[in-house]
Every structure is written in structure tokens, then in C-alpha cells.
Scaffold this motif. Structure first.
Motif, PDB file in Angstrom:
ATOM      1  N   SER A 137       0.832  -1.189   0.000  1.00 49.25           N
ATOM      2  CA  SER A 137       0.000   0.000   0.000  1.00 49.25           C
ATOM      3  C   SER A 137       0.873   1.248   0.000  1.00 49.25           C
ATOM      4  O   SER A 137       1.971   1.241   0.545  1.00 49.25           O
ATOM      5  CB  SER A 137      -0.898  -0.018   1.243  1.00 49.25           C
ATOM      6  OG  SER A 137      -1.443   1.248   1.496  1.00 49.25           O
ATOM      7  N   LYS A 138       0.352   2.311  -0.604  1.00 50.59           N
ATOM      8  CA  LYS A 138       1.097   3.571  -0.599  1.00 50.59           C
ATOM      9  C   LYS A 138       0.397   4.624   0.255  1.00 50.59           C
ATOM     10  O   LYS A 138       0.949   5.104   1.229  1.00 50.59           O
ATOM     11  CB  LYS A 138       1.288   4.082  -2.027  1.00 50.59           C
ATOM     12  CG  LYS A 138       2.206   5.296  -2.131  1.00 50.59           C
ATOM     13  CD  LYS A 138       2.481   5.669  -3.578  1.00 50.59           C
ATOM     14  CE  LYS A 138       3.282   4.606  -4.292  1.00 50.59           C
ATOM     15  NZ  LYS A 138       4.673   4.525  -3.780  1.00 50.59           N
ATOM     16  N   ASN A 139      -0.848   4.965  -0.088  1.00 48.68           N
ATOM     17  CA  ASN A 139      -1.557   6.045   0.616  1.00 48.68           C
ATOM     18  C   ASN A 139      -2.745   5.548   1.429  1.00 48.68           C
ATOM     19  O   ASN A 139      -3.111   6.166   2.420  1.00 48.68           O
ATOM     20  CB  ASN A 139      -2.032   7.104  -0.376  1.00 48.68           C
ATOM     21  CG  ASN A 139      -0.872   7.813  -1.043  1.00 48.68           C
ATOM     22  OD1 ASN A 139       0.089   8.184  -0.392  1.00 48.68           O
ATOM     23  ND2 ASN A 139      -0.962   7.986  -2.353  1.00 48.68           N
ATOM     24  N   GLU A 140      -3.358   4.455   0.996  1.00 39.43           N
ATOM     25  CA  GLU A 140      -4.465   3.904   1.751  1.00 39.43           C
ATOM     26  C   GLU A 140      -4.601   2.418   1.429  1.00 39.43           C
ATOM     27  O   GLU A 140      -4.095   1.939   0.426  1.00 39.43           O
ATOM     28  CB  GLU A 140      -5.788   4.613   1.455  1.00 39.43           C
ATOM     29  CG  GLU A 140      -6.259   4.519   0.014  1.00 39.43           C
ATOM     30  CD  GLU A 140      -5.696   5.607  -0.866  1.00 39.43           C
ATOM     31  OE1 GLU A 140      -5.292   5.262  -1.999  1.00 39.43           O
ATOM     32  OE2 GLU A 140      -5.661   6.775  -0.434  1.00 39.43           O
ATOM     33  N   VAL A 141      -5.263   1.695   2.347  1.00 42.38           N
ATOM     34  CA  VAL A 141      -5.548   0.290   2.131  1.00 42.38           C
ATOM     35  C   VAL A 141      -7.055   0.098   2.312  1.00 42.38           C
ATOM     36  O   VAL A 141      -7.652   0.573   3.285  1.00 42.38           O
ATOM     37  CB  VAL A 141      -4.741  -0.618   3.082  1.00 42.38           C
ATOM     38  CG1 VAL A 141      -5.000  -0.300   4.543  1.00 42.38           C
ATOM     39  CG2 VAL A 141      -5.027  -2.084   2.796  1.00 42.38           C
ATOM     40  N   TYR A 142      -7.678  -0.543   1.336  1.00 45.78           N
ATOM     41  CA  TYR A 142      -9.115  -0.770   1.369  1.00 45.78           C
ATOM     42  C   TYR A 142      -9.410  -2.140   1.963  1.00 45.78           C
ATOM     43  O   TYR A 142      -8.626  -3.092   1.830  1.00 45.78           O
ATOM     44  CB  TYR A 142      -9.696  -0.668  -0.039  1.00 45.78           C
ATOM     45  CG  TYR A 142      -9.665   0.744  -0.579  1.00 45.78           C
ATOM     46  CD1 TYR A 142     -10.726   1.613  -0.346  1.00 45.78           C
ATOM     47  CD2 TYR A 142      -8.567   1.213  -1.283  1.00 45.78           C
ATOM     48  CE1 TYR A 142     -10.700   2.914  -0.821  1.00 45.78           C
ATOM     49  CE2 TYR A 142      -8.517   2.514  -1.761  1.00 45.78           C
ATOM     50  CZ  TYR A 142      -9.596   3.366  -1.526  1.00 45.78           C
ATOM     51  OH  TYR A 142      -9.553   4.655  -1.976  1.00 45.78           O
ATOM     52  N   ILE A 143     -10.556  -2.231   2.635  1.00 40.30           N
ATOM     53  CA  ILE A 143     -10.964  -3.450   3.315  1.00 40.30           C
ATOM     54  C   ILE A 143     -12.269  -3.927   2.718  1.00 40.30           C
ATOM     55  O   ILE A 143     -13.276  -3.206   2.714  1.00 40.30           O
ATOM     56  CB  ILE A 143     -11.131  -3.202   4.825  1.00 40.30           C
ATOM     57  CG1 ILE A 143      -9.821  -2.655   5.415  1.00 40.30           C
ATOM     58  CG2 ILE A 143     -11.554  -4.475   5.535  1.00 40.30           C
ATOM     59  CD1 ILE A 143      -9.985  -2.079   6.798  1.00 40.30           C
TER      60      ILE A 143
END
Length: 458
Positions: free
Chosen positions: A388-394
């Protein structure tokens, strides 16, 4: 709830227990190469695979290989035994000047160091004509060295074997008027075709000016620690011992001992100086344990596998294990990866490590399998992108039990970031504040059930 907490505790106990070394594993990154004897990078997301027959191929970061070689010098060299195209190094200013350097044996069997350049119209192709900087006569077909690297000082270092046969019959490694059996150091940024750094140890005194160190048998692979600048030289042994030497980048005029000593043991001390005047190996491996020809590697300075941080990884042609050494020379070995003969390591622009096998033409990425944590309810909760760079989605497939809490922990179990939401399901977490490296994500739903995930931050 107590059971879930116990699982979390056990995860971190297991992780900390392996934190000194990790568990070395291999991930098949690309295959189909013919004698891949060197791996290099030019500072972007490509790897350049040197094939002994005279080709350099581009390996992309998605595992694909360009059909057209980056360079083809098959007419200039002849792959045979220890001969052929053996190594390459990109100039530190490659992005602006386009220069790279290769080490090969010509059709007469002599070592050639040459400079080539990239095609200005196509970064995946090199210009076909090079400039020869140095030709070194080889009396025998073996012990040609092959590696060349730019040091932290910007100079080009060239590892030269003792000229071959067995036992260094010409005593070339100890002869300061021979370039064989040496570590050479030249300045490719001035002179025609190069100049000599003014602080090379034999400048102005007896001995050839190009010499940086003497007493090497066959330094097939050497490398510089990209953090400290230390020089790590793996020198192939004669009958009993393989050795790895470590020196600071400023230690000039060292004598690594061959042919006087093989490892720390006397081999042929006729006319030799005292052993105390020579550089002793950091560690050795023995042929009695199945080793026969050491393949030097790199000190790990990547971010994906913190257990490897600061450790030197290496192998051996005859024993398909990967050794991992600390700075004091304490070594442990991996499992045996059967069916492989490892001949080269490489690092990408981010410091992640790779190893190539000449027996099956495969390039592997070296990973730490101890970081592959078990995940509870893995099928119900997915995270992406990862790295991940800026955000991680769930993505939560169990919509009846929304996610109410997300924790991101470092490798020691310390919570770095927490998101709580008791009314709506959490569907993403911002990660731009995290430093690059490895983390553990603990995801909790409204029933208090946890899902454990590995997270890599670019």
C-alpha cells in the motif's frame, strides 16, 4: 474473546522469536534464462539478467521478460566453463549519462572490461558498439573473476581471479606487478580510457597502479553494503575452504592471503609475509560439509523483510542453501533448495534480494516466510492494495457483521494506528503516515472476532 487475544499474543511471540534471522524462502520470479550469471539494476523497477552466452535480458517487475535482449555480444565472447559474459555494472549517473560496464572473456580467453551506453531513443535497448577500457591476458581458462561494481566513492572495482589452473602456479595473486588475483579500482570519469584514483595504494611506488587489494584466488562475487559502504568479497577456495571477507570502503592495500593461505589455513607459504599482515576471512565454509564454490551475495537493505535487515546473504554452487551472516560472521543456513545451483545474487532498486540458479535458468526472489502469518477468517476479509502507498481498502464479505475497529501494528506488536467506528463499517484506512516496511493489520468486527493480515507499506 480470550482465545482471540491469545492468538494475537502467540502471533507476536512467534514473530519476535524469529526476528534475529527470519525464515528464508524462495519465490519463483521468472524462468527460462540460459546461464543467468549476474543480476543488476539501473535504479528503476527493472532487473537486468546477464546470460553467460553474451546476452543481457530485461526482467520487468511483473515477472515478464522482454523478447529483445538489452545487449547482444555473442560474437565477442564464447561461453565455456568459466568463460563468457560474466558481469555488468551501471554507472551511478546512468539516468543522465546512460553508461554501463561489462566484464567478459573475449574469443582469445582474455578478460575485457568495456563501456556501453543505452540507446537514447529506447531505454530497453543498448547501443551495439562499446569502448574497451582494459584487456587482461588470462593464462588459463578458469578463475576469471567476473564481477564489477561501483563503490560508494564512485570508482569502478573489478574482481580478478589468479589466472587459473590450480594452486596459483605463477604466484600471481601475491605479485604486485600482475593484475591477476587482485581487486582493481579505476576512475572511469576521467582519463583515456580511464585514470587511476590518486589514493590507490601503489600509486607512486612499486606495483601496478590499478591495484586496490591483492591475494585473491577467484572473487567470483563481491558487493558493497549500500548503507555502510563496506566491501564484502566472497573468494572461491582451492581444496578445503571457501571464504567471505569484509572490509570498510577505505581499507586499501589489503592482502587477502592467497596463495599463502586458503581460508585461515596455510597453503603455500613460500616467500610469504607473516599471516598477521594479511586480512583474515570474516568466516569460512568447508568442503567437508558439502560446499565447493562460494557465491557471494549482498547485505540486505530492503524494507519488506525486517528480519533480514543488516544481514549478509550468500550461497554455494554445490550446496543449494542460502547462508545468512551477521556483521561478526555468525552464520546460519536455510533449508536445501534441491535442483538448484546458485551462481548469482542481485538487488533491485529498493534493496530487495534475488538469486539465480544456473541449473534451471530461474531467478527467485528471496522472502521471509516467517512473516506469512495465519489469518483468521481470511476468506471473509480482504485488504488491497498490498503493498500500500496512501491507503488500504478493506473488503468485508460478511456484511452482517460490520468491521468496527482496525489496528496497524509494527513488527514488535506496538500499535501504530487505530481506526474505530461503532456505527458504520470501516472500508479503508489511510497509510500515508506510515514509514516503508512491514506491518500487521488486526481487523475486528462487531462480534469482537479478529482477522490478522500482513501489510507492506511502500
Amino acid at each position: 474473546m480470550k482465545l482471540n487475544l491469545l492468538i494475537i499474543a502467540l502471533v507476536f511471540i512467534q514473530f519476535e522469536g524469529k526476528s534475529q534471522t527470519g525464515t528464508i524462502a524462495l519465490q519463483n520470479f521468472a524462468s527460462g534464462f540460459a546461464s543467468p550469471v549476474d543480476i543488476a539494476n539501473c535504479g528503476d523497477n527493472r532487473l537486468f539478467i546477464v546470460e553467460q552466452d553474451g546476452l543481457i535480458r530485461i526482467l520487468n517487475n511483473n515477472g515478464t521478460v522482454n523478447s529483445t535482449p538489452f545487449l547482444n555480444i555473442t560474437t565477442l565472447t564464447n561461453e565455456s566453463g568459466e568463460q563468457g559474459l560474466l558481469g555488468m555494472a551501471f554507472h551511478p549517473n546512468y539516468s543522465s549519462n546512460g553508461f554501463f560496464y561489462i566484464n567478459y572473456t573475449n574469443n582469445s580467453g582474455n578478460t575485457v572490461i568495456a563501456r556501453y551506453s543505452v540507446n537514447p531513443s529506447n531505454p530497453d535497448l543498448a547501443n551495439t558498439t562499446g569502448t574497451i577500457l582494459l584487456t587482461i591476458t588470462q593464462p588459463y581458462s578458469n578463475h576469471n573473476g567476473g564481477t564489477l561494481k561501483f563503490g560508494p566513492d564512485g570508482y569502478l572495482y573489478i574482481g580478478m581471479g589468479d589466472g587459473g589452473s590450480g594452486g596459483d602456479p605463477g604466484n600471481r595473486a601475491q605479485n604486485i606487478n600482475e593484475l591477476l588475483g587482485k581487486m582493481l579500482r579505476i576512475d572511469v570519469n576521467s582519463g583515456t580510457p580511464y585514470s587511476i584514483p590518486s589514493n590507490n595504494p601503489y600509486v607512486g611506488v612499486a606495483g601496478l597502479d590499478e591495484i586496490w587489494a591483492i591475494g585473491l584466488r577467484n572473487p567470483w562475487k563481491f558487493s558493497f553494503d549500500r548503507l555502510t559502504g563496506d566491501l564484502w568479497v566472497a573468494d572461491v577456495g582451492q581444496n578445503q575452504y571457501e571464504e567471505v571477507n569484509r572490509a570498510t570502503s577505505t581499507e586499501s592495500g589489503l592482502n587477502y592471503g592467497w596463495r599463502c593461505y586458503e581460508g585461515n589455513t596455510a597453503y603455500n607459504t613460500t616467500g610469504c609475509a607473516a599471516q598477521s599482515t594479511m586480512k583474515s576471512p570474516l568466516f569460512i565454509t568447508t568442503h567437508s560439509n558439502g560446499f565447493c564454490s562460494i557465491t557471494g551475495g549482498y547485505v540486505y537493505r530492503g524494507t519488506q523483510y525486517p528480519n533480514f535487515q543488516g544481514k549478509y546473504l550468500f550461497s554455494d554452487y554445490c550446496k543449494a542453501q542460502i547462508g545468512i551472516s551477521d556483521s561478526l560472521g555468525n552464520v546460519i543456513f536455510s533449508q536445501t533448495f534441491s535442483g538448484n545451483n546458485f551462481v548469482s545474487f542481485g538487488e533491485d532498486a529498493n534493496g530487495e534480494l534475488y538469486v539465480s540458479s544456473i541449473s534451471n535458468g530461474t531467478v527467485y526472489k528471496i522472502i521471509d516466510s516467517s512473516l506469512e502469518l495465519s489469518e483468521h477468517s481470511k476468506n471473509e476479509v480482504l485488504i488491497y492494495p498490498n503493498p500500500s502507498k496512501n491507503e488500504v481498502y478493506i473488503k468485508n464479505t460478511n456484511l452482517g457483521n460490520p468491521i468496527t475497529k482496525v489496528e496497524i501494528c509494527d513488527i514488535n506488536g506496538k500499535t501504530i494506528l487505530t481506526e474505530n467506528n461503532h456505527t458504520n463499517s470501516i472500508d479503508y484506512v489511510k497509510t500515508q503516515s506510515l514509514q516503508s516496511g512491514f506491518y500487521v493489520m488486526k481487523i475486528t468486527n462487531n462480534l469482537g472476532l479478529h482477522s490478522i493480515h500482513k501489510l507492506i507499506k511502500d
